[in-house]
Design a protein around this motif. Structure first.
Motif, PDB file in Angstrom:
ATOM      1  N   ILE A  43      10.580  36.262   5.795  1.00 16.18           N
ATOM      2  CA  ILE A  43      10.781  36.428   7.143  1.00 16.18           C
ATOM      3  C   ILE A  43      11.879  37.485   7.343  1.00 16.18           C
ATOM      4  O   ILE A  43      12.731  37.567   6.023  1.00 16.18           O
ATOM      5  CB  ILE A  43      10.954  35.175   8.059  1.00 16.18           C
ATOM      6  CG1 ILE A  43      12.179  34.351   7.515  1.00 16.18           C
ATOM      7  CG2 ILE A  43       9.911  34.106   8.029  1.00 16.18           C
ATOM      8  CD1 ILE A  43      12.616  33.218   8.309  1.00 16.18           C
ATOM      9  N   SER A  44      12.180  37.901   8.467  1.00 21.85           N
ATOM     10  CA  SER A  44      13.310  38.991   8.801  1.00 21.85           C
ATOM     11  C   SER A  44      14.552  38.052   8.774  1.00 21.85           C
ATOM     12  O   SER A  44      14.454  36.938   9.318  1.00 21.85           O
ATOM     13  CB  SER A  44      12.920  39.632   9.997  1.00 21.85           C
ATOM     14  OG  SER A  44      13.015  38.991  11.042  1.00 21.85           O
ATOM     15  N   PRO A  45      15.704  38.649   8.461  1.00 25.36           N
ATOM     16  CA  PRO A  45      16.841  38.076   8.885  1.00 25.36           C
ATOM     17  C   PRO A  45      17.052  37.503  10.230  1.00 25.36           C
ATOM     18  O   PRO A  45      17.820  36.447  10.587  1.00 25.36           O
ATOM     19  CB  PRO A  45      17.826  39.121   8.315  1.00 25.36           C
ATOM     20  CG  PRO A  45      17.475  39.882   7.626  1.00 25.36           C
ATOM     21  CD  PRO A  45      15.778  39.885   7.872  1.00 25.36           C
ATOM     22  N   LEU A  46      16.527  38.404  11.262  1.00 25.75           N
ATOM     23  CA  LEU A  46      16.675  38.111  12.668  1.00 25.75           C
ATOM     24  C   LEU A  46      15.775  36.835  12.992  1.00 25.75           C
ATOM     25  O   LEU A  46      16.175  35.810  13.636  1.00 25.75           O
ATOM     26  CB  LEU A  46      16.177  39.126  13.639  1.00 25.75           C
ATOM     27  CG  LEU A  46      16.126  38.938  15.219  1.00 25.75           C
ATOM     28  CD1 LEU A  46      17.615  38.538  15.711  1.00 25.75           C
ATOM     29  CD2 LEU A  46      15.473  39.998  15.695  1.00 25.75           C
ATOM     30  N   ALA A  47      14.607  36.647  12.418  1.00 24.82           N
ATOM     31  CA  ALA A  47      13.745  35.451  12.537  1.00 24.82           C
ATOM     32  C   ALA A  47      14.748  34.252  12.055  1.00 24.82           C
ATOM     33  O   ALA A  47      14.200  33.112  12.542  1.00 24.82           O
ATOM     34  CB  ALA A  47      12.434  35.702  11.887  1.00 24.82           C
ATOM     35  N   LEU A  48      15.071  34.403  10.642  1.00 24.65           N
ATOM     36  CA  LEU A  48      15.785  33.487  10.124  1.00 24.65           C
ATOM     37  C   LEU A  48      16.879  32.643  10.938  1.00 24.65           C
ATOM     38  O   LEU A  48      17.039  31.471  11.416  1.00 24.65           O
ATOM     39  CB  LEU A  48      16.354  33.493   8.812  1.00 24.65           C
ATOM     40  CG  LEU A  48      17.291  32.407   8.111  1.00 24.65           C
ATOM     41  CD1 LEU A  48      16.284  31.233   7.982  1.00 24.65           C
ATOM     42  CD2 LEU A  48      17.729  33.267   6.870  1.00 24.65           C
ATOM     43  N   VAL A  49      17.700  33.756  11.804  1.00 27.01           N
ATOM     44  CA  VAL A  49      18.608  33.524  12.630  1.00 27.01           C
ATOM     45  C   VAL A  49      18.143  32.630  13.870  1.00 27.01           C
ATOM     46  O   VAL A  49      18.704  31.363  14.210  1.00 27.01           O
ATOM     47  CB  VAL A  49      19.456  34.756  13.041  1.00 27.01           C
ATOM     48  CG1 VAL A  49      20.534  34.003  14.293  1.00 27.01           C
ATOM     49  CG2 VAL A  49      20.254  35.315  11.681  1.00 27.01           C
ATOM     50  N   PHE A  50      17.322  33.145  14.366  1.00 26.88           N
ATOM     51  CA  PHE A  50      16.593  32.345  15.769  1.00 26.88           C
ATOM     52  C   PHE A  50      16.155  31.067  15.114  1.00 26.88           C
ATOM     53  O   PHE A  50      16.279  29.781  16.121  1.00 26.88           O
ATOM     54  CB  PHE A  50      15.595  33.406  16.286  1.00 26.88           C
ATOM     55  CG  PHE A  50      15.958  34.368  17.192  1.00 26.88           C
ATOM     56  CD1 PHE A  50      16.936  34.128  18.234  1.00 26.88           C
ATOM     57  CD2 PHE A  50      15.667  35.720  17.059  1.00 26.88           C
ATOM     58  CE1 PHE A  50      17.367  34.992  19.144  1.00 26.88           C
ATOM     59  CE2 PHE A  50      16.209  36.664  17.751  1.00 26.88           C
ATOM     60  CZ  PHE A  50      16.667  36.288  18.647  1.00 26.88           C
ATOM     61  N   ASN A  51      15.578  30.857  14.160  1.00 32.42           N
ATOM     62  CA  ASN A  51      14.953  29.628  13.595  1.00 32.42           C
ATOM     63  C   ASN A  51      16.011  28.831  13.538  1.00 32.42           C
ATOM     64  O   ASN A  51      16.220  27.240  13.890  1.00 32.42           O
ATOM     65  CB  ASN A  51      14.205  29.475  12.294  1.00 32.42           C
ATOM     66  CG  ASN A  51      12.920  30.400  12.570  1.00 32.42           C
ATOM     67  OD1 ASN A  51      12.485  30.638  13.504  1.00 32.42           O
ATOM     68  ND2 ASN A  51      12.330  30.706  11.202  1.00 32.42           N
ATOM     69  N   THR A  52      17.282  29.137  12.753  1.00 35.79           N
ATOM     70  CA  THR A  52      18.522  28.263  12.530  1.00 35.79           C
ATOM     71  C   THR A  52      19.363  27.884  13.976  1.00 35.79           C
ATOM     72  O   THR A  52      19.446  26.741  13.893  1.00 35.79           O
ATOM     73  CB  THR A  52      19.398  28.934  11.728  1.00 35.79           C
ATOM     74  OG1 THR A  52      18.604  29.374  10.474  1.00 35.79           O
ATOM     75  CG2 THR A  52      20.613  28.290  11.249  1.00 35.79           C
ATOM     76  N   ILE A  53      19.236  28.739  14.724  1.00 38.12           N
ATOM     77  CA  ILE A  53      20.166  28.367  16.115  1.00 38.12           C
ATOM     78  C   ILE A  53      19.385  27.644  17.032  1.00 38.12           C
ATOM     79  O   ILE A  53      19.754  27.491  18.237  1.00 38.12           O
ATOM     80  CB  ILE A  53      20.895  29.591  16.630  1.00 38.12           C
ATOM     81  CG1 ILE A  53      19.783  30.868  17.182  1.00 38.12           C
ATOM     82  CG2 ILE A  53      21.701  30.236  15.179  1.00 38.12           C
ATOM     83  CD1 ILE A  53      20.647  32.140  17.685  1.00 38.12           C
ATOM     84  N   ASP A  54      18.083  27.620  17.015  1.00 34.83           N
ATOM     85  CA  ASP A  54      17.251  27.062  17.879  1.00 34.83           C
ATOM     86  C   ASP A  54      17.509  25.618  18.021  1.00 34.83           C
ATOM     87  O   ASP A  54      17.417  24.746  17.328  1.00 34.83           O
ATOM     88  CB  ASP A  54      15.573  27.118  17.502  1.00 34.83           C
ATOM     89  CG  ASP A  54      14.707  26.556  18.576  1.00 34.83           C
ATOM     90  OD1 ASP A  54      15.008  27.022  19.695  1.00 34.83           O
ATOM     91  OD2 ASP A  54      13.698  26.232  18.393  1.00 34.83           O
ATOM     92  N   GLY A  55      17.784  25.330  19.603  1.00 33.32           N
ATOM     93  CA  GLY A  55      18.273  23.932  19.813  1.00 33.32           C
ATOM     94  C   GLY A  55      19.872  23.686  19.468  1.00 33.32           C
ATOM     95  O   GLY A  55      20.328  22.466  19.585  1.00 33.32           O
ATOM     96  N   SER A  56      20.437  24.450  18.688  1.00 29.37           N
ATOM     97  CA  SER A  56      21.896  24.562  18.596  1.00 29.37           C
ATOM     98  C   SER A  56      22.814  24.429  19.837  1.00 29.37           C
ATOM     99  O   SER A  56      22.603  25.353  20.672  1.00 29.37           O
ATOM    100  CB  SER A  56      22.293  25.560  17.342  1.00 29.37           C
ATOM    101  OG  SER A  56      21.684  25.023  16.302  1.00 29.37           O
ATOM    102  N   GLU A  57      23.994  24.024  19.739  1.00 32.85           N
ATOM    103  CA  GLU A  57      24.737  24.210  20.648  1.00 32.85           C
ATOM    104  C   GLU A  57      25.827  25.254  20.467  1.00 32.85           C
ATOM    105  O   GLU A  57      26.401  25.330  19.159  1.00 32.85           O
ATOM    106  CB  GLU A  57      25.601  22.859  20.798  1.00 32.85           C
ATOM    107  CG  GLU A  57      26.705  23.006  22.162  1.00 32.85           C
ATOM    108  CD  GLU A  57      27.416  21.829  22.298  1.00 32.85           C
ATOM    109  OE1 GLU A  57      28.586  21.857  23.018  1.00 32.85           O
ATOM    110  OE2 GLU A  57      27.156  20.666  21.664  1.00 32.85           O
ATOM    111  N   ALA A  58      26.079  26.182  21.326  1.00 35.32           N
ATOM    112  CA  ALA A  58      26.927  27.199  20.908  1.00 35.32           C
ATOM    113  C   ALA A  58      28.460  26.975  21.082  1.00 35.32           C
ATOM    114  O   ALA A  58      28.655  26.004  21.751  1.00 35.32           O
ATOM    115  CB  ALA A  58      26.799  28.394  22.073  1.00 35.32           C
TER     116      ALA A  58
END
Length: 293
Positions: A43-58
């Motif tokens: 997958i692309s790095p961007l997709a990995l980032v979105f998968n990782t931060i999905d549901g996370s608290e900023a």
């Protein structure tokens, strides 16, 4: 999407910064670990980032409030020269003592098939956002060179963009082109940051605005702007020559040349503040210290 490193509870923390300014922690140890994990998962790095931060608290707060680190500890930093017309003119001025009508090898490099590429720095010589860049003791004409930096993997592929400051001694280089390594390489002569913009999120790298400002005693002394659409050479052309018969290491950074040169009468001084800003990447700020500091 930008990737940053900052100090969090005494440790280096990798994080993603969205276009709205939200900051999300990432589990990878560094930027290249993120890229490699994305490759392994196809997958692309961007997709990995979105998968990782999905549901996370900023994180609460702004990027400007963090203690930022250099976004990548580049094993090597290389740089390209005479890639803008303004850079060619400045080098001609140095080499001909102001006789701009005198043709030099810089004209030949500007028009040649082969670009000028030289070794610039190592991780140990490179500072990050807020760090101190240092002046040489044997130069009296020193300037910053604001540049777009290409973050490369071992295959020479552009995986991100960052900001670079290629500190330069105009008098040393102008005295003799064979002195280029001394005009370019010394301790703390390079800075990178404040972030890495994922390459896939940059629609057109040839339309990035670059702004450079130098402050002295709180007052703006120099300001210049440029755009990467003024580049003479294509980015892939520069990377192709860098990897030709060369061993490239993951995380190598290639600086692509400058189009912003301070007035010829200007030289950096201890205490100056350098700001370099590029569209979508951020603002790299460094302070200048004299030799021996």
């Amino acid at each position: 999407m930008r990737i940053i490193r900052f100090v969090n509870d005494g440790f280096a923390q990798l994080a993603a910064v969205t276009d709205s300014g939200q900051i999300f922690a990432l589990p990878q140890s560094d930027f290249l670990a993120l890229v490699k994990e994305a490759d392994a998962k196809a997958i692309s790095p961007l997709a990995l980032v979105f998968n990782t931060i999905d549901g996370s608290e900023a994180f609460k707060g702004q990027v400007e409030e963090l203690e930022l680190l250099v976004p990548i500890e580049a094993p090597e930093v290389w740089a390209a020269g005479v890639t803008y017309e303004r850079s060619r003119d400045a080098r001609n001025y140095e080499a001909t003592e102001g006789r701009l009508d005198a043709s030099t090898f810089y004209d030949k490099v500007y028009d040649a098939v082969r670009p000028e590429i030289f070794f610039k720095s190592t991780a140990a010589r490179t500072v990050g956002p807020g760090g101190e860049v240092q002046l040489r003791s044997d130069s009296v004409w020193q300037v910053p060179e604001p540049e777009l930096g290409l973050v490369l993997n071992a295959k020479g592929e552009i995986v991100g963009y960052t900001i670079g400051n290629d500190m330069s001694c105009r008098d040393i280089e102008g005295e003799n082109p064979l002195y280029l390594p001394q005009a370019k390489v010394w301790k703390r002569s390079c800075s990178l940051g404040p972030a890495i913009r994922l390459a896939e999120t940059v629609d057109n790298p040839y339309n990035l605005q670059i702004t450079s400002r130098i402050y002295r005693e709180g007052e703006k002394a120099v300001e210049g702007t440029a755009n990467t659409n003024q580049l003479k050479r294509k980015l892939e052309e520069l990377t192709e020559y860098l990897i030709r018969d060369n061993e490239l290491f993951d995380g190598t950074v290639l600086l692509t040349g400058t189009c912003i040169v301070p007035p010829n009468e200007f030289t950096l001084a201890h205490g100056d503040r350098i700001e370099i800003e590029i569209t979508g990447i951020g603002k790299l700020v460094n302070h200048v210290v004299g030799a021996g500091n």
